[in-house]
Motif scaffolding. Structure first.
Motif, short mmCIF file in Angstrom:
data_model
loop_
_atom_site.label_atom_id
_atom_site.label_comp_id
_atom_site.label_asym_id
_atom_site.label_seq_id
_atom_site.Cartn_x
_atom_site.Cartn_y
_atom_site.Cartn_z
N SER A 14 37.10 38.75 34.64
CA SER A 14 37.12 38.24 33.27
C SER A 14 36.90 39.35 32.26
O SER A 14 37.57 39.41 31.22
N VAL A 15 35.98 40.27 32.56
CA VAL A 15 35.73 41.40 31.66
C VAL A 15 36.98 42.27 31.56
O VAL A 15 37.37 42.71 30.47
N CYS A 16 37.63 42.52 32.68
CA CYS A 16 38.85 43.34 32.67
C CYS A 16 39.96 42.66 31.88
O CYS A 16 40.73 43.32 31.16
N GLU A 17 40.05 41.34 32.00
CA GLU A 17 41.12 40.61 31.31
C GLU A 17 40.88 40.52 29.81
O GLU A 17 41.83 40.59 29.02
N THR A 18 39.62 40.37 29.41
CA THR A 18 39.31 40.26 27.98
C THR A 18 39.06 41.61 27.34
O THR A 18 39.19 41.76 26.12
N GLY A 19 38.71 42.60 28.16
CA GLY A 19 38.40 43.93 27.62
C GLY A 19 37.09 43.96 26.86
O GLY A 19 36.81 44.92 26.14
N ASN A 20 36.26 42.94 27.06
CA ASN A 20 35.04 42.85 26.27
C ASN A 20 34.01 42.01 27.02
O ASN A 20 34.30 40.88 27.43
N ILE A 21 32.81 42.55 27.20
CA ILE A 21 31.77 41.83 27.94
C ILE A 21 31.32 40.58 27.20
O ILE A 21 31.11 39.53 27.81
N ALA A 22 31.21 40.68 25.88
CA ALA A 22 30.77 39.52 25.10
C ALA A 22 31.76 38.37 25.21
O ALA A 22 31.37 37.20 25.39
N ARG A 23 33.06 38.68 25.10
CA ARG A 23 34.06 37.62 25.19
C ARG A 23 34.09 37.01 26.59
O ARG A 23 34.29 35.81 26.75
N ALA A 24 33.92 37.86 27.62
CA ALA A 24 33.85 37.34 28.98
C ALA A 24 32.64 36.41 29.13
O ALA A 24 32.71 35.39 29.82
N GLY A 25 31.53 36.76 28.47
CA GLY A 25 30.35 35.91 28.51
C GLY A 25 30.60 34.57 27.86
O GLY A 25 30.16 33.53 28.37
N GLU A 26 31.32 34.56 26.74
CA GLU A 26 31.65 33.30 26.07
C GLU A 26 32.53 32.43 26.96
O GLU A 26 32.35 31.22 27.04
N ARG A 27 33.47 33.07 27.66
CA ARG A 27 34.37 32.32 28.55
C ARG A 27 33.59 31.68 29.68
O ARG A 27 33.89 30.56 30.10
N ALA A 28 32.56 32.39 30.20
CA ALA A 28 31.80 31.89 31.35
C ALA A 28 30.49 31.22 30.96
O ALA A 28 29.74 30.79 31.84
N SER A 29 30.21 31.15 29.65
CA SER A 29 28.95 30.58 29.16
C SER A 29 27.74 31.31 29.74
O SER A 29 26.77 30.71 30.19
N ILE A 30 27.83 32.64 29.76
CA ILE A 30 26.76 33.50 30.26
C ILE A 30 26.52 34.59 29.21
O ILE A 30 27.47 35.12 28.63
N VAL A 31 25.27 34.94 28.99
CA VAL A 31 24.98 35.97 28.00
C VAL A 31 25.49 37.31 28.49
O VAL A 31 25.53 37.61 29.69
N GLY A 32 25.91 38.15 27.55
CA GLY A 32 26.49 39.44 27.89
C GLY A 32 25.55 40.33 28.69
O GLY A 32 26.00 41.08 29.57
N SER A 33 24.27 40.26 28.40
CA SER A 33 23.32 41.11 29.12
C SER A 33 23.27 40.78 30.61
O SER A 33 23.11 41.67 31.46
N ALA A 34 23.43 39.50 30.93
CA ALA A 34 23.43 39.09 32.34
C ALA A 34 24.68 39.63 33.05
O ALA A 34 24.61 40.05 34.22
N ILE A 35 25.81 39.61 32.34
CA ILE A 35 27.04 40.16 32.93
C ILE A 35 26.90 41.67 33.13
O ILE A 35 27.27 42.21 34.17
N SER A 36 26.34 42.35 32.12
CA SER A 36 26.16 43.80 32.22
C SER A 36 25.29 44.16 33.42
O SER A 36 25.56 45.14 34.13
N LYS A 37 24.26 43.36 33.67
CA LYS A 37 23.38 43.62 34.80
C LYS A 37 24.13 43.46 36.12
O LYS A 37 24.02 44.29 37.03
N ARG A 38 24.95 42.39 36.22
CA ARG A 38 25.72 42.17 37.43
C ARG A 38 26.73 43.29 37.66
O ARG A 38 26.92 43.76 38.78
N LEU A 39 27.37 43.75 36.57
CA LEU A 39 28.37 44.81 36.71
C LEU A 39 27.71 46.12 37.12
O LEU A 39 28.28 46.89 37.89
#
Length: 300
Positions: A14-39
């Motif tokens: 999702s991050v690769c497709e949107t090019g943006n961690i925040a937008r990927a977070g909105e798509r998955a209903s997850i805060v960007g910081s949680a995605i950054s930690k996973r990545l």
């Protein structure tokens, strides 16, 4: 390497497709910081950076692009597993996946499978079909991507088992007014003076034609390469090239387009198809029933 977490891979895609961690977070209903930690954990796991930070977002690195391709395949496989299991929950008694050549799919396989599924005893069986070229069919069945494959019997099956299926007859299709149009039959060598419209060069029939031309000390001239017979016949109708196609596929469209079908006077013009699988003893009951149904359609 530890097992990949599908949720993390899904977020990475999702991050690769949107090019943006925040937008990927909105798509998955997850805060960007949680995605950054996973990545970050994912990059630590693979031992190399996967994303490059840009002014307005992120882009995958070379390693990230490679992982992206694999991740999409893994997620697609996981989705198919989920669908297959849901079919059992819904009461289906079996699910069969088939890889088939364009010839088999176009000529008879779809109708034969439909007839199988319309039988009262088989209505709780689900059959999925996907079109592939013969080498990919053999590889897919061998690697467990499908239970059954339907392809030309000239394909190199290796250790796979097979049952006979239907057959077809290759012919030359030419536009009105072509030099070959009035012939009652034609040898393959006579077609080599003209440009051809062909299926992909790695398909079984094209490999066979290239070899047949090489034995004659000639080469097959590809003017146009298409992925299906309908496109090939349209190219012939436009007068751009001639084509070698199964008579069973071409008869209807040729009558509509005003094309000429000329029998191919070669011993290999009649092709025989097979149903292949890894081991009949290991087939599911649903797959075994389908094999028996398709084998019953075999032509002498």
């Amino acid at each position: 390497m530890r097992d990949f977490d599908l949720t993390t891979l899904r977020l990475f895609v999702s991050v690769c497709e949107t090019g943006n961690i925040a937008r990927a977070g909105e798509r998955a209903s997850i805060v960007g910081s949680a995605i950054s930690k996973r990545l970050a954990q994912l990059e630590h796991q693979v031992g190399t950076p996967l994303l490059a930070r840009k002014r307005h977002g992120v882009v995958p690195t070379a390693a990230g692009q490679t992982l992206l391709e694999h991740a999409r395949g893994m997620l697609d496989s996981a989705a198919r597993i989920e669908r297959d299991m849901e079919s059992y929950v819904a009461g289906a008694r079996g699910q069969v996946r088939i890889l088939a050549s364009v010839s088999a799919m176009t000529e008879s396989l779809a109708d034969d499978v439909a007839a199988f599924l319309q039988m009262p005893a088989h209505r709780s069986i689900q059959v999925d079909m996907e079109e592939r070229v013969s080498p990919e069919i053999v590889r897919g069945v061998r690697d467990g991507l499908a239970s059954l494959g339907v392809c030309w019997d000239a394909a190199d099956l290796g250790a796979l088992q097979a049952r006979a299926y239907r057959s077809d007859h290759l012919c030359i299709v030419v536009p009105p007014g072509h030099a070959l149009a009035k012939r009652k039959s034609v040898r393959f060598e006579q077609t080599l003076d003209y440009e051809h419209v062909s299926l992909p060069v790695n398909s079984a029939v094209q490999v066979m034609l290239q070899r047949a031309a090489a034995r004659l000390g000639r080469s097959l001239i590809h003017r146009v390469i298409v992925t299906n017979f309908e496109a090939a016949l349209r190219v012939v109708r436009a007068g751009l090239a001639i084509s070698l196609v199964p008579r069973e596929v071409a008869e209807g469209p040729a009558a509509v387009y005003g094309l000429h079908l000329i029998p191919l006077a070669e011993p290999w013009a009649q092709r025989r198809f097979i149903v292949c699988y890894r081991d009949e003893a290991l087939l599911s009951p649903a797959a075994r029933l389908l094999v028996e149904h398709l084998a019953a359609q075999a032509t002498p």
